[in-house]
Design a protein around this motif. Structure first.
Motif, PDB file in Angstrom:
ATOM      1  N   UNK A 173      33.691  38.818  38.674  1.00  0.00           N
ATOM      2  CA  UNK A 173      35.209  39.376  38.523  1.00  0.00           C
ATOM      3  C   UNK A 173      35.024  38.953  40.024  1.00  0.00           C
ATOM      4  N   UNK A 174      36.816  38.196  39.597  1.00  0.00           N
ATOM      5  CA  UNK A 174      37.566  37.541  40.546  1.00  0.00           C
ATOM      6  C   UNK A 174      37.967  37.902  41.954  1.00  0.00           C
ATOM      7  N   UNK A 175      37.711  36.940  42.674  1.00  0.00           N
ATOM      8  CA  UNK A 175      38.277  37.567  43.983  1.00  0.00           C
ATOM      9  C   UNK A 175      39.839  37.029  44.950  1.00  0.00           C
ATOM     10  N   UNK A 176      40.167  37.627  45.237  1.00  0.00           N
ATOM     11  CA  UNK A 176      41.758  36.810  45.791  1.00  0.00           C
ATOM     12  C   UNK A 176      42.464  36.735  45.044  1.00  0.00           C
ATOM     13  N   UNK A 177      42.737  36.749  44.277  1.00  0.00           N
ATOM     14  CA  UNK A 177      43.191  36.040  43.120  1.00  0.00           C
ATOM     15  C   UNK A 177      44.994  35.943  43.931  1.00  0.00           C
ATOM     16  N   UNK A 178      45.545  34.447  43.413  1.00  0.00           N
ATOM     17  CA  UNK A 178      46.952  34.673  44.252  1.00  0.00           C
ATOM     18  C   UNK A 178      47.733  33.412  42.667  1.00  0.00           C
ATOM     19  N   UNK A 179      46.806  33.031  42.433  1.00  0.00           N
ATOM     20  CA  UNK A 179      48.128  31.791  41.179  1.00  0.00           C
ATOM     21  C   UNK A 179      48.439  32.972  40.212  1.00  0.00           C
ATOM     22  N   UNK A 180      50.041  32.416  39.436  1.00  0.00           N
ATOM     23  CA  UNK A 180      50.263  33.563  38.429  1.00  0.00           C
ATOM     24  C   UNK A 180      49.619  32.412  37.021  1.00  0.00           C
ATOM     25  N   UNK A 181      48.865  31.708  37.623  1.00  0.00           N
ATOM     26  CA  UNK A 181      48.180  30.403  36.336  1.00  0.00           C
ATOM     27  C   UNK A 181      46.979  31.622  36.138  1.00  0.00           C
ATOM     28  N   UNK A 182      45.972  32.180  37.213  1.00  0.00           N
ATOM     29  CA  UNK A 182      45.197  32.714  36.963  1.00  0.00           C
ATOM     30  C   UNK A 182      45.178  33.807  36.537  1.00  0.00           C
ATOM     31  N   UNK A 183      46.557  34.931  36.878  1.00  0.00           N
ATOM     32  CA  UNK A 183      46.597  35.916  35.814  1.00  0.00           C
ATOM     33  C   UNK A 183      46.610  35.888  35.350  1.00  0.00           C
ATOM     34  N   UNK A 184      47.166  34.786  34.395  1.00  0.00           N
ATOM     35  CA  UNK A 184      47.376  34.859  33.013  1.00  0.00           C
ATOM     36  C   UNK A 184      46.579  34.810  32.321  1.00  0.00           C
ATOM     37  N   UNK A 185      45.339  33.944  32.744  1.00  0.00           N
ATOM     38  CA  UNK A 185      43.638  33.927  31.681  1.00  0.00           C
ATOM     39  C   UNK A 185      42.967  35.271  32.437  1.00  0.00           C
ATOM     40  N   UNK A 186      43.170  35.471  33.186  1.00  0.00           N
ATOM     41  CA  UNK A 186      42.524  36.722  33.505  1.00  0.00           C
ATOM     42  C   UNK A 186      42.952  37.852  32.413  1.00  0.00           C
ATOM     43  N   UNK A 187      44.649  38.246  32.612  1.00  0.00           N
ATOM     44  CA  UNK A 187      45.254  38.908  31.259  1.00  0.00           C
ATOM     45  C   UNK A 187      44.626  38.233  30.016  1.00  0.00           C
ATOM     46  N   UNK A 188      44.529  37.808  29.438  1.00  0.00           N
ATOM     47  CA  UNK A 188      44.399  37.444  28.807  1.00  0.00           C
ATOM     48  C   UNK A 188      42.513  37.503  28.075  1.00  0.00           C
ATOM     49  N   UNK A 213      40.848  40.326  25.090  1.00  0.00           N
ATOM     50  CA  UNK A 213      40.335  39.938  24.280  1.00  0.00           C
ATOM     51  C   UNK A 213      39.162  41.321  23.864  1.00  0.00           C
ATOM     52  N   UNK A 214      39.015  41.719  25.346  1.00  0.00           N
ATOM     53  CA  UNK A 214      38.075  42.762  25.967  1.00  0.00           C
ATOM     54  C   UNK A 214      36.788  42.316  26.590  1.00  0.00           C
ATOM     55  N   UNK A 215      36.937  41.284  27.359  1.00  0.00           N
ATOM     56  CA  UNK A 215      35.830  40.158  28.045  1.00  0.00           C
ATOM     57  C   UNK A 215      35.915  41.384  29.575  1.00  0.00           C
ATOM     58  N   UNK A 216      34.400  41.522  30.268  1.00  0.00           N
ATOM     59  CA  UNK A 216      34.581  42.272  31.031  1.00  0.00           C
ATOM     60  C   UNK A 216      34.802  41.305  32.664  1.00  0.00           C
ATOM     61  N   UNK A 217      36.381  40.790  32.916  1.00  0.00           N
ATOM     62  CA  UNK A 217      36.935  40.479  33.640  1.00  0.00           C
ATOM     63  C   UNK A 217      37.576  41.415  34.996  1.00  0.00           C
ATOM     64  N   UNK A 218      37.449  41.477  36.318  1.00  0.00           N
ATOM     65  CA  UNK A 218      37.633  42.270  37.370  1.00  0.00           C
ATOM     66  C   UNK A 218      38.616  41.151  37.918  1.00  0.00           C
ATOM     67  N   UNK A 219      39.576  41.662  38.705  1.00  0.00           N
ATOM     68  CA  UNK A 219      40.060  40.782  39.532  1.00  0.00           C
ATOM     69  C   UNK A 219      40.407  41.914  40.671  1.00  0.00           C
ATOM     70  N   UNK A 220      40.332  40.899  42.105  1.00  0.00           N
ATOM     71  CA  UNK A 220      41.295  41.570  43.043  1.00  0.00           C
ATOM     72  C   UNK A 220      42.212  40.974  43.994  1.00  0.00           C
ATOM     73  N   UNK A 221      43.162  41.122  44.303  1.00  0.00           N
ATOM     74  CA  UNK A 221      44.089  40.467  44.764  1.00  0.00           C
ATOM     75  C   UNK A 221      43.855  40.665  46.492  1.00  0.00           C
ATOM     76  N   UNK A 222      45.018  39.735  47.632  1.00  0.00           N
ATOM     77  CA  UNK A 222      45.111  40.829  48.063  1.00  0.00           C
ATOM     78  C   UNK A 222      46.327  40.572  49.182  1.00  0.00           C
ATOM     79  N   UNK A 223      47.165  41.836  50.399  1.00  0.00           N
ATOM     80  CA  UNK A 223      48.298  41.553  50.881  1.00  0.00           C
ATOM     81  C   UNK A 223      48.751  40.303  51.066  1.00  0.00           C
ATOM     82  N   UNK A 224      48.200  40.115  51.010  1.00  0.00           N
ATOM     83  CA  UNK A 224      49.260  38.334  51.824  1.00  0.00           C
ATOM     84  C   UNK A 224      49.286  37.497  50.937  1.00  0.00           C
ATOM     85  N   UNK A 225      48.949  38.187  49.762  1.00  0.00           N
ATOM     86  CA  UNK A 225      49.531  37.093  48.188  1.00  0.00           C
ATOM     87  C   UNK A 225      51.337  38.025  47.889  1.00  0.00           C
ATOM     88  N   UNK A 226      50.785  38.860  47.559  1.00  0.00           N
ATOM     89  CA  UNK A 226      52.197  39.976  47.264  1.00  0.00           C
ATOM     90  C   UNK A 226      52.991  39.726  48.749  1.00  0.00           C
TER      91      UNK A 226
END
Ligand code: URP
Ligand code: ZN
Ligand code: ZN
Ligand code: ZN
Length: 525
Positions: free
Chosen positions: A251-266, A270-283
């Motif tokens: 699980x990635x905490x406090x994700x802020x970067x579009x580059x990170x969002x892209x690799x998480x999504x990819x 691919x079926x990996x158990x990848x979870x992510x958190x973002x925070x209101x400040x980044x939005x």
């Protein structure tokens, strides 16, 4: 009587359904949800007047004052943070216990958690809380490397119901090597723990900070310059690779970067158990908020020491305003599993220097950004900001998504479901928020229109969201069946305690290995 409390005339919202109903509460639990419950069945009635009723928020990322002060001294105790949480509609916190490297033996980590809980038992808690464990040294005696970490985690779970570990890929003193992260993943996988990752490339950041300092570029704004989005993307991709090698959910905490969002999504694709958190400040905030040379920021606030950008310093840093759409979209499309606040309430004016200067100034420090503690308060603003700017402004498609990312998914991800995070009769604690009716003809004097620090009931001396207009705010916050916050006031009903957790119901390993030989316990034939 049959119920202690009935809430009527509300629209009940869960992560899957939205429907008009009455809620009957008994002994702190949701007892029934029905089309109609008659008034005489309850001791107390609340008329929701057509408003939405959501489960209470779960904020699974808060930092409060903690015995080892590894991240530096913050303003809020656990008690203060739960108070601010409840005022903003959040009814469960997951904070952090830090590994105490002075402890030894197979219960060193378990004892680290124990001592943390002991700090909070004497405090008045407005809602329940649980703890993650921060691991920053896997060689020291308190863990003794890859052989013993496994047993340590087993004890932490058995003794205190802790089922998640956070590791850092940055911050001097906290940063783990890839080697150590694999050691952690090996043990977390074996024990069904969730591995939480702060993904930024710490080595490159260290180099860039030194380079900026040599150039005299040390203002708060340059904190962000030293931590570009590509370094979050790189570290995120590297952690995904490590997780793939060890078949470990992450699980990635406090994700802020579009580059990170892209690799998480990819990786998710691919079926990996990848979870992510973002925070209101980044939005909702951007790097422009960290600029200080105008002397004024966010409205008309005076900046006597020209340093006001320090209020918006966090890691990962606030990004360009153009990144905000990516964050909202990923929140709505499922790339982000949860929203947390990363509440980390450092006082702007440091008590030690007579409350007139920030702590980045002293005999030897001249306000260089490296001395600004990283983090901002947010436990009280997360839900109302997501309601106004996400739900009502249609960046979140519907209220089920709002409930999912703020309430239900954090509970499922961290082993608190279904006691927390939903409104299931017979099983869920009666933790809920009754909002103000959105389109009410009548106006409510108690309904705040803008965010101000007073409203937040924390000990921090600022909020980065000062002056933000809000369309709604929790009218009632009910915790374990008791009204704790009503129309801006606290009732004397606080009964928060420590919560043991189960293993995550999202983070089971898949048993997919790049080579079968990498599987733990593989014996060559
Ligand atoms: O700047 C931040 N995020 N401070 C809190 C500590 C952390 O890394 O989560
Ligand atoms: Zn972090
Ligand atoms: Zn500046
Ligand atoms: Zn944090």
């Amino acid at each position: 009587s049959l119920y202690d409390l009935i809430i009527k005339n509300g629209i009940v919202c869960t992560a899957s359904d939205v429907f008009p109903a009455c809620i009957g509460i008994k002994d702190g639990k949701i007892s029934s949800i029905a089309g109609n419950l008659e008034d005489h069945l309850a001791l107390e009635i609340i008329d929701a007047e057509g408003a939405l009723i959501t489960p209470g928020g779960i904020d699974a990322h808060v930092h409060v004052d903690e015995r080892l002060k590894l991240l530096g001294e913050v303003a809020d105790t656990m008690g203060d943070a739960t108070r601010s949480a409840v005022a903003g509609g959040t009814t469960t916190l997951v904070a952090f216990a830090t590994q105490d490297t002075s402890l030894t033996g197979p219960k060193a980590l378990s004892d680290s958690v124990k001592l943390t809980i002991e700090d909070y038992v004497s405090q008045k808690l407005y809602c329940d809380y649980a703890l993650h464990l921060i691991l920053f040294s896997v060689e020291k005696s308190s863990v003794t490397g890859k052989n013993i970490l496994d047993v340590q985690l087993q004890n932490v779970y058995q003794d205190y119901g802790v089922t998640s570990v956070k590791v850092f890929m940055t911050y001097p003193g906290l940063q783990l090597s890839d080697y150590d992260i694999l050691t952690v993943m090996y043990a977390t996988r074996k024990n069904g723990f969730t591995t939480m990752i702060h993904a930024e490339n710490g080595d490159v950041i260290k180099w860039l900070i030194e380079d900026l300092e040599n150039k005299g570029l040390v203002q708060p704004y340059h904190h962000g310059v030293s931590r570009p989005t590509i370094l979050e993307g790189e570290a995120t991709n590297r952690a995904i690779t490590l997780a793939q090698t060890m078949d470990t959910p992450i699980l990635f905490v406090h994700v802020s970067a579009p580059e990170a969002v892209d690799v998480i999504r990819r990786g998710q694709t691919r079926g990996m158990k990848i979870f992510a958190e973002t925070c209101p400040q980044y939005a909702l905030l951007s790097e422009e908020d960290t600029r200080c040379h105008h002397g004024v920021s966010q409205g008309n606030e005076e900046d006597p020491d020209q340093f006001i950008g320090a209020k918006d310093i966090c890691s990962p840093p606030l990004r360009k305003a153009a990144c905000q759409d990516t964050i909202w979209n990923a929140m709505d499309n499922g790339t982000f599993t949860i929203v947390g606040s990363d509440h980390c309430p450092y006082l702007y004016y440091d008590k030690l220097s007579n409350a007139s200067k920030h702590r980045a100034f002293s005999d030897t420090k001249n306000g260089e950004f490296r001395y600004i503690p990283n983090g901002m308060p947010g436990v009280g603003t997360r839900l109302p900001l997501l309601y106004s700017y996400g739900l009502l402004q249609r960046r979140l498609s519907n209220v089920t998504k709002f409930v999912e990312v703020n309430c239900t998914n954090p509970a499922k991800l961290y082993g608190l479901y279904p006691q927390k995070g939903s409104l299931l009769p017979g099983v869920s604690d009666a933790d809920l928020v009754i909002w103000y009716p959105d389109n009410a003809k009548k106006s409510f004097a108690s309904k705040p229109k803008v965010i101000s620090n007073k409203l937040l009931n924390h000990k921090c001396d600022y909020t980065p969201f000062e002056g933000f207009e809000i369309s709604n705010w929790p009218r009632y916050t009910v915790v374990k069946g008791k009204i704790v916050y009503q129309e801006g006031k606290f009732l004397d009903n606080a009964t928060g305690t420590y919560l043991k957790r189960m293993p995550s119901e999202m983070c089971a390993p898949r048993d997919r290995w790049p080579y079968p030989e990498l599987r733990p316990g593989y014996v060559p034939s």
